[in-house]
Design a protein around this motif. Structure first.
Motif, PDB file in Angstrom:
ATOM      1  N   LYS A 124      22.112 -10.454 -18.300  1.00  0.00           N
ATOM      2  CA  LYS A 124      21.841  -9.109 -18.825  1.00  0.00           C
ATOM      3  C   LYS A 124      20.357  -8.945 -19.149  1.00  0.00           C
ATOM      4  N   LEU A 125      19.765  -9.965 -19.742  1.00  0.00           N
ATOM      5  CA  LEU A 125      18.340  -9.914 -20.069  1.00  0.00           C
ATOM      6  C   LEU A 125      17.496  -9.803 -18.804  1.00  0.00           C
ATOM      7  N   ILE A 126      17.806 -10.619 -17.805  1.00  0.00           N
ATOM      8  CA  ILE A 126      17.061 -10.588 -16.538  1.00  0.00           C
ATOM      9  C   ILE A 126      17.226  -9.224 -15.862  1.00  0.00           C
ATOM     10  N   ALA A 127      18.448  -8.690 -15.862  1.00  0.00           N
ATOM     11  CA  ALA A 127      18.691  -7.381 -15.245  1.00  0.00           C
ATOM     12  C   ALA A 127      17.906  -6.291 -15.970  1.00  0.00           C
ATOM     13  N   GLY A 128      17.865  -6.350 -17.281  1.00  0.00           N
ATOM     14  CA  GLY A 128      17.111  -5.366 -18.058  1.00  0.00           C
ATOM     15  C   GLY A 128      15.625  -5.436 -17.766  1.00  0.00           C
ATOM     16  N   ILE A 129      15.100  -6.642 -17.692  1.00  0.00           N
ATOM     17  CA  ILE A 129      13.669  -6.819 -17.388  1.00  0.00           C
ATOM     18  C   ILE A 129      13.357  -6.300 -15.987  1.00  0.00           C
ATOM     19  N   LEU A 130      14.205  -6.624 -15.011  1.00  0.00           N
ATOM     20  CA  LEU A 130      14.002  -6.120 -13.647  1.00  0.00           C
ATOM     21  C   LEU A 130      14.079  -4.600 -13.599  1.00  0.00           C
ATOM     22  N   PHE A 131      15.026  -4.015 -14.325  1.00  0.00           N
ATOM     23  CA  PHE A 131      15.185  -2.566 -14.341  1.00  0.00           C
ATOM     24  C   PHE A 131      13.931  -1.898 -14.905  1.00  0.00           C
ATOM     25  N   VAL A 132      13.429  -2.416 -16.014  1.00  0.00           N
ATOM     26  CA  VAL A 132      12.208  -1.861 -16.611  1.00  0.00           C
ATOM     27  C   VAL A 132      11.024  -2.067 -15.669  1.00  0.00           C
ATOM     28  N   GLY A 133      10.937  -3.244 -15.064  1.00  0.00           N
ATOM     29  CA  GLY A 133       9.851  -3.529 -14.131  1.00  0.00           C
ATOM     30  C   GLY A 133       9.841  -2.593 -12.939  1.00  0.00           C
ATOM     31  N   ILE A 134      11.011  -2.346 -12.379  1.00  0.00           N
ATOM     32  CA  ILE A 134      11.110  -1.421 -11.247  1.00  0.00           C
ATOM     33  C   ILE A 134      10.733  -0.008 -11.691  1.00  0.00           C
ATOM     34  N   GLY A 135      11.155   0.378 -12.884  1.00  0.00           N
ATOM     35  CA  GLY A 135      10.798   1.693 -13.411  1.00  0.00           C
ATOM     36  C   GLY A 135       9.296   1.854 -13.565  1.00  0.00           C
ATOM     37  N   ILE A 136       8.636   0.827 -14.078  1.00  0.00           N
ATOM     38  CA  ILE A 136       7.172   0.864 -14.220  1.00  0.00           C
ATOM     39  C   ILE A 136       6.516   0.951 -12.848  1.00  0.00           C
ATOM     40  N   PHE A 137       7.012   0.183 -11.891  1.00  0.00           N
ATOM     41  CA  PHE A 137       6.475   0.223 -10.532  1.00  0.00           C
ATOM     42  C   PHE A 137       6.588   1.626  -9.930  1.00  0.00           C
ATOM     43  N   VAL A 138       7.764   2.251 -10.082  1.00  0.00           N
ATOM     44  CA  VAL A 138       7.975   3.595  -9.543  1.00  0.00           C
ATOM     45  C   VAL A 138       7.031   4.596 -10.213  1.00  0.00           C
ATOM     46  N   LEU A 139       6.851   4.475 -11.522  1.00  0.00           N
ATOM     47  CA  LEU A 139       5.924   5.366 -12.231  1.00  0.00           C
ATOM     48  C   LEU A 139       4.497   5.199 -11.730  1.00  0.00           C
ATOM     49  N   ILE A 140       4.069   3.973 -11.552  1.00  0.00           N
ATOM     50  CA  ILE A 140       2.706   3.704 -11.076  1.00  0.00           C
ATOM     51  C   ILE A 140       2.525   4.245  -9.662  1.00  0.00           C
ATOM     52  N   GLU A 141       3.536   4.052  -8.815  1.00  0.00           N
ATOM     53  CA  GLU A 141       3.455   4.529  -7.429  1.00  0.00           C
ATOM     54  C   GLU A 141       3.441   6.053  -7.340  1.00  0.00           C
ATOM     55  N   SER A 142       4.181   6.719  -8.213  1.00  0.00           N
ATOM     56  CA  SER A 142       4.289   8.179  -8.118  1.00  0.00           C
ATOM     57  C   SER A 142       3.197   8.908  -8.886  1.00  0.00           C
ATOM     58  N   ALA A 143       2.555   8.261  -9.835  1.00  0.00           N
ATOM     59  CA  ALA A 143       1.557   8.931 -10.679  1.00  0.00           C
ATOM     60  C   ALA A 143       0.424   9.570  -9.876  1.00  0.00           C
ATOM     61  N   PRO A 144      -0.199   8.885  -8.908  1.00  0.00           N
ATOM     62  CA  PRO A 144      -1.295   9.530  -8.182  1.00  0.00           C
ATOM     63  C   PRO A 144      -0.858  10.816  -7.455  1.00  0.00           C
ATOM     64  N   GLU A 145       0.314  10.810  -6.852  1.00  0.00           N
ATOM     65  CA  GLU A 145       0.804  11.999  -6.151  1.00  0.00           C
ATOM     66  C   GLU A 145       1.076  13.142  -7.122  1.00  0.00           C
ATOM     67  N   VAL A 146       1.674  12.819  -8.250  1.00  0.00           N
ATOM     68  CA  VAL A 146       1.972  13.851  -9.255  1.00  0.00           C
ATOM     69  C   VAL A 146       0.665  14.427  -9.798  1.00  0.00           C
ATOM     70  N   LEU A 147      -0.296  13.573 -10.111  1.00  0.00           N
ATOM     71  CA  LEU A 147      -1.579  14.039 -10.629  1.00  0.00           C
ATOM     72  C   LEU A 147      -2.298  14.901  -9.597  1.00  0.00           C
ATOM     73  N   LYS A 148      -2.186  14.534  -8.338  1.00  0.00           N
ATOM     74  CA  LYS A 148      -2.814  15.310  -7.256  1.00  0.00           C
ATOM     75  C   LYS A 148      -2.164  16.695  -7.176  1.00  0.00           C
ATOM     76  N   GLN A 149      -0.826  16.740  -7.279  1.00  0.00           N
ATOM     77  CA  GLN A 149      -0.123  18.017  -7.233  1.00  0.00           C
ATOM     78  C   GLN A 149      -0.458  18.893  -8.432  1.00  0.00           C
ATOM     79  N   LEU A 150      -0.584  18.280  -9.593  1.00  0.00           N
ATOM     80  CA  LEU A 150      -0.945  19.041 -10.787  1.00  0.00           C
ATOM     81  C   LEU A 150      -2.366  19.597 -10.688  1.00  0.00           C
ATOM     82  N   GLY A 151      -3.250  18.869 -10.038  1.00  0.00           N
ATOM     83  CA  GLY A 151      -4.630  19.322  -9.857  1.00  0.00           C
ATOM     84  C   GLY A 151      -4.749  20.522  -8.932  1.00  0.00           C
ATOM     85  N   LYS A 152      -3.775  20.688  -8.040  1.00  0.00           N
ATOM     86  CA  LYS A 152      -3.786  21.800  -7.100  1.00  0.00           C
ATOM     87  C   LYS A 152      -3.346  23.106  -7.753  1.00  0.00           C
ATOM     88  N   GLN A 153      -2.663  23.021  -8.877  1.00  0.00           N
ATOM     89  CA  GLN A 153      -2.115  24.222  -9.525  1.00  0.00           C
ATOM     90  C   GLN A 153      -3.133  24.940 -10.352  1.00  0.00           C
TER      91      GLN A 153
END
Length: 100
Positions: free
Chosen positions: A71-100
């Motif tokens: 359970k601990l390992i699964a929780g750490i992996l889940f949080v890690g994947i969430g952080i990875f997805v946030l980091i990957e999507s942040a530049p695109e989201v910021l770029k889209q917000l800059g266009k508005q």
């Protein structure tokens, strides 16, 4: 067959998957390609196979690793994947917000 266990597994997984990244991915694919049937069938097969792997290997793994560590390992992996997805999507989201 233990229908109580069947219904418990169904209910828990159904609720856990609502709004899950898998559901969002399917939603995104359907909006992008507008072909729900092949996307539904492909996603369904993928979920069945992933669940089969989990069911087959879950019992083997718990013989060697205590459940609380899993359970601990699964929780750490889940949080890690969430952080990875946030980091990957942040530049695109910021770029889209800059266009508005």
């Amino acid at each position: 067959m233990d229908f109580r266990l069947f219904l418990m597994a169904f209910g828990m997984l159904f609720l856990a998957e609502l709004g899950d990244k898998t559901q969002l991915t399917v939603f995104t694919l359907v909006t992008q390609y507008n072909k729900p049937l092949p996307i539904f069938l492909g996603a369904s097969l993928a979920l069945v196979l992933v669940t089969l792997i989990g069911a087959l290997f879950g019992n083997v793994v718990t013989k060697y690793i205590p459940t609380h560590y899993l359970k601990l390992i699964a929780g750490i992996l889940f949080v890690g994947i969430g952080i990875f997805v946030l980091i990957e999507s942040a530049p695109e989201v910021l770029k889209q917000l800059g266009k508005q």
